[in-house]
Design an enzyme around this catalytic site. Structure first.
Site, PDB file in Angstrom:
ATOM      1  N   SER A   2      -8.210  -5.022   4.867  1.00 42.64           N
ATOM      2  CA  SER A   2      -8.736  -4.726   3.531  1.00 42.64           C
ATOM      3  C   SER A   2      -9.065  -5.991   2.732  1.00 42.64           C
ATOM      4  O   SER A   2      -8.767  -6.089   1.541  1.00 42.64           O
ATOM      5  CB  SER A   2      -7.766  -3.826   2.747  1.00 42.64           C
ATOM      6  OG  SER A   2      -7.578  -2.600   3.423  1.00 42.64           O
ATOM      7  N   ASP A  23       0.830  -1.211   0.000  1.00 44.56           N
ATOM      8  CA  ASP A  23       0.000   0.000   0.000  1.00 44.56           C
ATOM      9  C   ASP A  23       0.865   1.262   0.000  1.00 44.56           C
ATOM     10  O   ASP A  23       1.993   1.245   0.477  1.00 44.56           O
ATOM     11  CB  ASP A  23      -0.916  -0.015   1.231  1.00 44.56           C
ATOM     12  CG  ASP A  23      -2.098   0.925   1.070  1.00 44.56           C
ATOM     13  OD1 ASP A  23      -2.408   1.314  -0.078  1.00 44.56           O
ATOM     14  OD2 ASP A  23      -2.713   1.274   2.096  1.00 44.56           O
ATOM     15  N   HIS A  57       2.373   3.481  -9.001  1.00 45.33           N
ATOM     16  CA  HIS A  57       2.103   2.052  -9.239  1.00 45.33           C
ATOM     17  C   HIS A  57       3.261   1.412 -10.005  1.00 45.33           C
ATOM     18  O   HIS A  57       3.647   0.281  -9.725  1.00 45.33           O
ATOM     19  CB  HIS A  57       0.794   1.874 -10.008  1.00 45.33           C
ATOM     20  CG  HIS A  57      -0.421   2.297  -9.239  1.00 45.33           C
ATOM     21  ND1 HIS A  57      -0.622   1.942  -7.923  1.00 45.33           N
ATOM     22  CD2 HIS A  57      -1.509   3.045  -9.579  1.00 45.33           C
ATOM     23  CE1 HIS A  57      -1.772   2.448  -7.492  1.00 45.33           C
ATOM     24  NE2 HIS A  57      -2.330   3.133  -8.486  1.00 45.33           N
ATOM     25  N   LEU A 103      11.170 -20.053  -3.973  1.00 46.67           N
ATOM     26  CA  LEU A 103      10.049 -19.345  -3.355  1.00 46.67           C
ATOM     27  C   LEU A 103       8.873 -19.192  -4.328  1.00 46.67           C
ATOM     28  O   LEU A 103       9.071 -18.885  -5.509  1.00 46.67           O
ATOM     29  CB  LEU A 103      10.523 -17.962  -2.896  1.00 46.67           C
ATOM     30  CG  LEU A 103       9.484 -16.974  -2.369  1.00 46.67           C
ATOM     31  CD1 LEU A 103      10.027 -16.227  -1.156  1.00 46.67           C
ATOM     32  CD2 LEU A 103       9.067 -15.963  -3.440  1.00 46.67           C
TER      33      LEU A 103
END
Ligand code: IPE
Ligand code: IPE
Ligand code: MG
Length: 238
Positions: free
Chosen positions: A188, A16, A33, A127
Site C-alpha cells: 500500500s 491496518d 481509529h 527509540l
C-alpha cells in the site's frame, strides 16, 4: 548472513484493520481509529524495550484522502488531539517523535501543532517513533528526484546514497522488519525504497488488538529468518 540474533534496528508497521475492528462491534469506524491510536504508545514502548531503535507507523497514506470526507475529517481531528499528548508521553519515556510525510495539506494550525510536538522531544535519545502521515512512497521518491534536480545534481552523480538523503527518512537505517496487521498482504505504497530488503511479517490481528504479544511474535519470526541481501548464507548454502 545467517538467522539474525540482533533485534531489528528499524521496524515499520502498517496499522491496518481499525474499520473492521469497529464494524465487527457495530461501532462507527472512527471509534476503531481512536482505539488504534491508543495502541501506538504501548507498541512503541514494547519495541523500545526489545532494542528496536526506529519504529515507523503508517497512520495516513497519500491515498487515504480518497476516503469519505467525514472519515478524513475524523482522522485529522484524531491527529490534532493525539499529537500533543503523544509528544508529552514521549518526552516522559525518552522516545523521539518524528513525522515522515508532508504537512502541506493540513491546516496551518495543525501544522504548527505537529511541528511543536516534534520539536518538544527532538533531543530525546531513545527509540525514534516516526509517524507516517500523508505519506506515500511514490510521492516521497518524486519529491527526492525533484530535490536532486533543484540542487543541480548531475545525472551521473545521482546515486542511491544521494536519493536516500532526500527521502523523509534521511539518516535512518533501512527497514529490517515490515509488519502488516489486519490480514492484507500488500505494501500500500509504504516505504518501498527503505523496505527493499525488509523481512515481511503478516498477521490477521487487527491494529486495535495489536500489543506486546504481537510484537514478540513478529520479533520471533524475524529472529528465525535468514537474511542474505542477495549473497549466500554462511557455509554457502541456503
Ligand atoms: C487503518 O485502518 C487506518 C487507516 C488507514 C487510516 P482502516 O481504516 O484501513 O481499517 P480497515 O482496513 O477498513 O479495517
Ligand atoms: C494502508 O491501509 C494505510 C494505512 C494503514 C495508513 P489502507 O487500508 O489504506 O490500505 P489498502 O487500501 O487496504 O491497500
Ligand atoms: Mg485498511
Amino acid at each position: 548472513m545467517t538467522a539474525s540474533h540482533e533485534p531489528p534496528r528499524h521496524v515499520a508497521i502498517i496499522m491496518d484493520g481499525n474499520g473492521r475492528w469497529a464494524r465487527s462491534r457495530g461501532l462507527p469506524r472512527s471509534v476503531g481509529h481512536r482505539r488504534g491510536v491508543d495502541r501506538i504508545h504501548p507498541v512503541a514502548l514494547a519495541c523500545s524495550r526489545r532494542g528496536v531503535e526506529y519504529l515507523t507507523l503508517y497512520a495516513f497514506s497519500t491515498e487515504n484522502w480518497r476516503r469519505p470526507g467525514a472519515e478524513v475529517s475524523a482522522l485529522l481531528r484524531l491527529l490534532a488531539t493525539m499529537i500533543d499528548d503523544e509528544a508529552k508521553t514521549c518526552l516522559r519515556d525518552n522516545l523521539r517523535l518524528r513525522l515522515v510525510g508532508t504537512l502541506e495539506h493540513l491546516s496551518p494550525a495543525l501544522q504548527d501543532k505537529v511541528r511543536a510536538a516534534v520539536a518538544l522531544n527532538e533531543h530525546n535519545t531513545g527509540l525514534s517513533l516516526c509517524l507516517a502521515f500523508d505519506y506515500g512512497s511514490r510521492d516521497e521518491i518524486v519529491r527526492a528526484a525533484r530535490a536532486l534536480a533543484a540542487d543541480g545534481v548531475a545525472p551521473l552523480e545521482v546515486d542511491e546514497r544521494r536519493m536516500s538523503e532526500r527521502l523523509f527518512t534521511a539518516g535512518m537505517p533501512d527497514v529490517d522488519l515490515l509488519i502488516r496487521c489486519g490480514g492484507e498482504q500488500r505494501m500500500s505504497n509504504f516505504l518501498m525504497w527503505q523496505a527493499a530488503y525488509a523481512e515481511l511479517y503478516f498477521t490477521d490481528v487487527l491494529w486495535p488488538d495489536f500489543g506486546e504479544a504481537e510484537v514478540d511474535a513478529a520479533l520471533e519470526a524475524y529472529a528465525a529468518r535468514s537474511r542474505r541481501f542477495g549473497g549466500l548464507s554462511q557455509g554457502g548454502t541456503h
